[in-house]
Design an enzyme around this catalytic site. Structure first.
Site, mmCIF file in Angstrom:
data_model
loop_
_atom_site.group_PDB
_atom_site.id
_atom_site.type_symbol
_atom_site.label_atom_id
_atom_site.label_comp_id
_atom_site.label_asym_id
_atom_site.label_seq_id
_atom_site.Cartn_x
_atom_site.Cartn_y
_atom_site.Cartn_z
ATOM 1 N N ARG A 136 -12.074 -3.738 21.931
ATOM 2 C CA ARG A 136 -10.717 -4.176 21.546
ATOM 3 C C ARG A 136 -10.379 -5.494 22.237
ATOM 4 O O ARG A 136 -9.769 -6.382 21.658
ATOM 5 C CB ARG A 136 -9.680 -3.090 21.888
ATOM 6 C CG ARG A 136 -8.245 -3.577 21.766
ATOM 7 C CD ARG A 136 -7.213 -2.468 21.639
ATOM 8 N NE ARG A 136 -7.414 -1.363 22.534
ATOM 9 C CZ ARG A 136 -7.187 -1.368 23.853
ATOM 10 N NH1 ARG A 136 -6.766 -2.464 24.452
ATOM 11 N NH2 ARG A 136 -7.398 -0.287 24.579
ATOM 12 N N TYR A 179 5.729 -14.221 0.527
ATOM 13 C CA TYR A 179 4.995 -12.999 0.186
ATOM 14 C C TYR A 179 5.855 -11.762 0.481
ATOM 15 O O TYR A 179 6.485 -11.683 1.545
ATOM 16 C CB TYR A 179 3.687 -12.968 0.984
ATOM 17 C CG TYR A 179 2.999 -11.627 0.954
ATOM 18 C CD1 TYR A 179 2.654 -11.029 -0.261
ATOM 19 C CD2 TYR A 179 2.715 -10.942 2.119
ATOM 20 C CE1 TYR A 179 2.047 -9.785 -0.297
ATOM 21 C CE2 TYR A 179 2.101 -9.702 2.096
ATOM 22 C CZ TYR A 179 1.778 -9.126 0.882
ATOM 23 O OH TYR A 179 1.181 -7.894 0.864
ATOM 24 N N ASP A 222 1.698 -19.509 6.848
ATOM 25 C CA ASP A 222 0.725 -18.653 6.162
ATOM 26 C C ASP A 222 -0.035 -19.556 5.189
ATOM 27 O O ASP A 222 0.526 -20.042 4.210
ATOM 28 C CB ASP A 222 1.491 -17.542 5.425
ATOM 29 C CG ASP A 222 0.570 -16.576 4.695
ATOM 30 O OD1 ASP A 222 -0.568 -16.964 4.365
ATOM 31 O OD2 ASP A 222 1.008 -15.441 4.429
ATOM 32 N N LYS A 275 -8.289 -12.237 1.535
ATOM 33 C CA LYS A 275 -8.267 -13.032 0.306
ATOM 34 C C LYS A 275 -9.454 -14.008 0.288
ATOM 35 O O LYS A 275 -10.583 -13.567 0.275
ATOM 36 C CB LYS A 275 -6.933 -13.758 0.176
ATOM 37 C CG LYS A 275 -5.720 -12.918 0.603
ATOM 38 C CD LYS A 275 -5.541 -11.680 -0.251
ATOM 39 C CE LYS A 275 -4.197 -11.041 -0.010
ATOM 40 N NZ LYS A 275 -4.141 -9.649 0.288
HETATM 41 N N1 PLP Z 1 0.068 -13.405 3.140
HETATM 42 C C1 PLP Z 1 -0.129 -13.512 1.824
HETATM 43 C C2 PLP Z 1 0.206 -14.815 1.141
HETATM 44 C C3 PLP Z 1 -0.616 -12.432 1.083
HETATM 45 O O1 PLP Z 1 -0.784 -12.549 -0.238
HETATM 46 C C4 PLP Z 1 -0.914 -11.214 1.760
HETATM 47 C C5 PLP Z 1 -1.419 -10.032 1.034
HETATM 48 O O2 PLP Z 1 -1.365 -9.950 -0.170
HETATM 49 C C6 PLP Z 1 -0.705 -11.153 3.139
HETATM 50 C C7 PLP Z 1 -0.219 -12.265 3.799
HETATM 51 C C8 PLP Z 1 -0.982 -9.906 3.908
HETATM 52 O O3 PLP Z 1 -2.359 -9.751 4.078
HETATM 53 P P1 PLP Z 1 -3.084 -8.333 4.205
HETATM 54 O O4 PLP Z 1 -2.955 -7.656 2.877
HETATM 55 O O5 PLP Z 1 -4.480 -8.686 4.574
HETATM 56 O O6 PLP Z 1 -2.376 -7.572 5.270
#
Ligand code: PLP
Length: 398
Positions: free
Chosen positions: A57, A117, A189, A214
């Site tokens: 961890r 998001y 992000d 992604k």
């Molecule tokens: N940020 C964006 C733009 C996303 O599309 C997503 C998930 O769809 C996330 C963050 C969150 O990621 P995770 O699903 O890996 O927790």
């Protein structure tokens, strides 16, 4: 200078660094793919004495390699890796975003871009509020509005390098300057942008985050999240939070993300090319009211996107039908190649309806306020051919 040092230098191109940095040959066997370390614990040199690794961890060799690659690709460290910053790999993208919010204390205020998001919206509005942290959503394409929303308690500005689902593009340099002026942490992000096309730390941002689920992984077979920062203080605090709360990326996922990174540039550029062609085709379609793609010249931030993105605009695009929620859902359900699914950034194309899927956790009033309309459809363009994807959409739209 060794071969590894040459590859590490920022003079080497992105795709070279994505393959070589963090992937030194295994010294024992010469294997060109480093072994994956599944051990949860490591023998210590003596009681109370700590080696490089003690417990997975806190640190794991496979995760460490991936973090080295990410720190380089996100420009968190200089050529000699001496900035003091670095990257951290988390179990999911949400865990990475959550770690950033754990820099805050009760009473703190967050400004977030309103093209956001749904999961980030939910975290800010329905989890962080339990700890006394309050969010304000602001149009991130308007830096003056962001600055006007700053209060003495504001500690974090959170935006997306390409907003979700409306594909808005914030001015990264302007927002980073606002953060510096008011001593507010700026975090972005960059999941849609990817480090292949956009490196927000180079525009002065403090923290960049990716859902590695992604594009970084790229094959819909791994969950992960990453943070990178060039700031020594933030890196140490985020690493502390990560170890204390435990949402680390497991070794197998680290291996899959590291493998995905080697083809990231190739994949994203092809996906961007196909997305651009689909955006142009959709713009001419009689049933399509609007196409939102930063590569289109009529996109409101097209020129800005051109200056912030490295020669392409990504594989995500949104379009709007002048149709009800039900009719729009039927179109999404009718495609054969585009799978009806949330998530994005993988080799197979996906289609989804933000109002009922990725942004379902928005309060109904905020969905209306922030333009998540019933007729919106979001596409994640994969690596199938343009002709096949166009024909699939054409048949579904009717
Ligand atoms: N940020 C964006 C733009 C996303 O599309 C997503 C998930 O769809 C996330 C963050 C969150 O990621 P995770 O699903 O890996 O927790």
């Amino acid at each position: 200078m060794s071969e590894g040092d040459n590859a590490r230098s920022r003079k080497a191109s992105f795709c070279t660094r994505a393959i070589h940095v963090g992937n030194d040959l295994d010294p024992q066997t010469g294997a060109v793919v480093p072994p994956v370390h599944f051990a949860s614990t490591f023998r210590q040199p003596g009681a109370g004495q700590w080696g490089e690794f003690d417990y997975s961890r806190s640190g794991n060799p496979t995760r460490g390699r991936l973090e080295t690659t990410l720190a380089n690709l996100d420009s968190a460290v200089g050529d000699d890796e001496s900035s003091g910053g670095g990257a951290l790999a988390f179990s999911t993208g949400m865990a990475a975003i959550h770690a950033v919010t754990m820099l805050l204390r009760s009473g703190d205020h967050v400004i977030a871009g309103s093209d956001l998001y749904g999961g980030a919206y939910r975290l800010l509005h329905k989890i962080c509020d339990r700890s006394g942290i309050t969010p304000t959503l602001v149009d991130a394409t308007n830096p003056a509005a962001i600055e006007a929303a700053i209060k003495p308690e504001t500690k974090l500005i959170w935006v997306e390098s390409i907003g979700n689902p409306q594909m808005t593009v914030p001015d990264l340099a302007a927002i980073a300057a606002i953060g510096r002026r008011h001593q507010v942490i700026t975090a972005v992000d960059n999941t849609f942008g990817t480090p292949a096309l956009c490196r927000p730390l180079e525009f002065g941002f403090d923290i960049v985050m990716h859902s590695a689920t992604k594009y970084l992984g790229g094959h819909s077979d791994v969950l992960g999240g990453t943070l990178a920062t060039g700031r020594d203080d933030l890196y140490r605090e985020l690493a502390y939070v990560q170890n204390a709360t435990g949402a680390v990326m497991d070794p197998m996922s680290c291996f899959l993300v590291a493998r995905g990174l080697k083809t990231l540039d190739l994949r994203v550029r092809r996906q961007s090319e196909t997305a651009m062609r689909l955006a142009l085709w959709l713009s001419q379609h009689p049933r399509v009211a609007r196409v939102l793609y930063p590569g289109l010249e009529d996109h409101p931030q097209h020129d800005l996107a051109r200056s912030q993105f490295d020669g392409a605009f990504g594989g995500m695009l949104t379009f709007e039908l002048d149709a009800s929620l039900e009719t729009t859902a039927k179109v999404c359900e009718s495609t054969q190649l585009f799978h009806l699914a949330v998530s994005l950034g993988a080799v197979e194309s996906l289609i989804e309806q933000p109002a009922t899927m990725s942004h379902a956790s928005y309060d109904a009033a905020d969905r209306v306020k922030f333009g998540v309309t019933d007729g919106l459809i979001r596409l994640s363009v994969g690596l199938e051919s343009f002709d096949d994807l166009r024909d699939d959409l054409n048949a579904a739209i009717g």
